[in-house]
Each structure stands twice: as C-alpha cells, then as structure tokens.
Design an enzyme around this catalytic site. Structure first.
Site, PDB file in Angstrom:
ATOM      1  N   ALA A  86     -50.434  97.486  -7.629  1.00  0.00           N
ATOM      2  CA  ALA A  86     -50.054  96.992  -6.295  1.00  0.00           C
ATOM      3  C   ALA A  86     -49.140  95.782  -6.448  1.00  0.00           C
ATOM      4  O   ALA A  86     -48.143  95.649  -5.725  1.00  0.00           O
ATOM      5  CB  ALA A  86     -51.293  96.644  -5.483  1.00  0.00           C
TER       6      ALA A  86
ATOM      7  N   LEU B 107     -54.715 102.775  -5.991  1.00  0.00           N
ATOM      8  CA  LEU B 107     -53.722 101.690  -5.973  1.00  0.00           C
ATOM      9  C   LEU B 107     -54.468 100.363  -6.079  1.00  0.00           C
ATOM     10  O   LEU B 107     -54.774  99.710  -5.086  1.00  0.00           O
ATOM     11  CB  LEU B 107     -52.880 101.761  -4.697  1.00  0.00           C
ATOM     12  N   HIS B 108     -54.819  99.991  -7.310  1.00  0.00           N
ATOM     13  CA  HIS B 108     -55.577  98.764  -7.537  1.00  0.00           C
ATOM     14  C   HIS B 108     -54.638  97.581  -7.762  1.00  0.00           C
ATOM     15  O   HIS B 108     -53.414  97.716  -7.644  1.00  0.00           O
ATOM     16  CB  HIS B 108     -56.573  98.944  -8.688  1.00  0.00           C
ATOM     17  N   ALA B 109     -55.176  96.427  -8.066  1.00  0.00           N
ATOM     18  CA  ALA B 109     -54.436  95.162  -8.063  1.00  0.00           C
ATOM     19  C   ALA B 109     -53.181  95.143  -8.941  1.00  0.00           C
ATOM     20  O   ALA B 109     -52.128  94.706  -8.489  1.00  0.00           O
ATOM     21  CB  ALA B 109     -55.367  94.017  -8.461  1.00  0.00           C
TER      22      ALA B 109
END
Length: 88
Positions: free
Chosen positions: A19, A14-16
């Site tokens: 997210a 769950l990266h930027a």
C-alpha cells in the site's frame, strides 16, 4: 479520466508495505488518483485511506486518475501492481 480495474491476487491482500508503494508511486503526480473497493472510494495518495479499505485477496479494485498526467499516474499504479505481485 482514465481508470483500470484489478483483482488482488496477493495472499496477504493489500497490506501496509505494498500500500505504501502504491501511495509513493502516485504522490509525485498532480492528477487526482482514487482507489475504489468494497463500495468505497479513497484518495490513493493517502496511506490511511488505502489501509481503511481493508482489501483482501480476491477483492476487485478500481483505480481512476483525472488530471494533466492521468495516464502516467495510472501506468505507475500498474507497474507497482506487477512488481509487488498484488494483482492483475
């Protein structure tokens, strides 16, 4: 209160970018929406909170919503999980 669990399947976790998509999806709802992972719970309307969890591939997360539009908020999270290929 409604809740649903997901297992993160994205290689990048769950990266930027995803997210941010999750946070944007729930910000328009009045319900409280929380994301729980690794024994910690954060407000899903806070990008800093979500990023602080450091969620990687294979992590089990639980999303809970409580309020007048809780079902709609959870449905929005489910849509983003599918469209971003984050989890199942």
């Amino acid at each position: 209160m409604v809740e649903k669990s997901f297992t993160i399947t994205s290689e990048a976790g769950l990266h930027a970018r995803p997210a941010t998509s999750l946070v944007n999806a729930v910000n328009s709802f009045t319900s409280d929406v929380n994301l729980e992972a690794n024994g910690r719970s954060v407000n899903l309307k806070s990008i800093m909170g979500v990023m602080s969890l450091g969620i990687s591939k294979g992590t089990s997360v639980k999303v809970s919503a409580s309020g007048s539009d809780e079902s709609e908020a959870l449905a929005a999270v489910e849509r983003v999980m599918k469209t971003e290929s984050l989890g199942e």
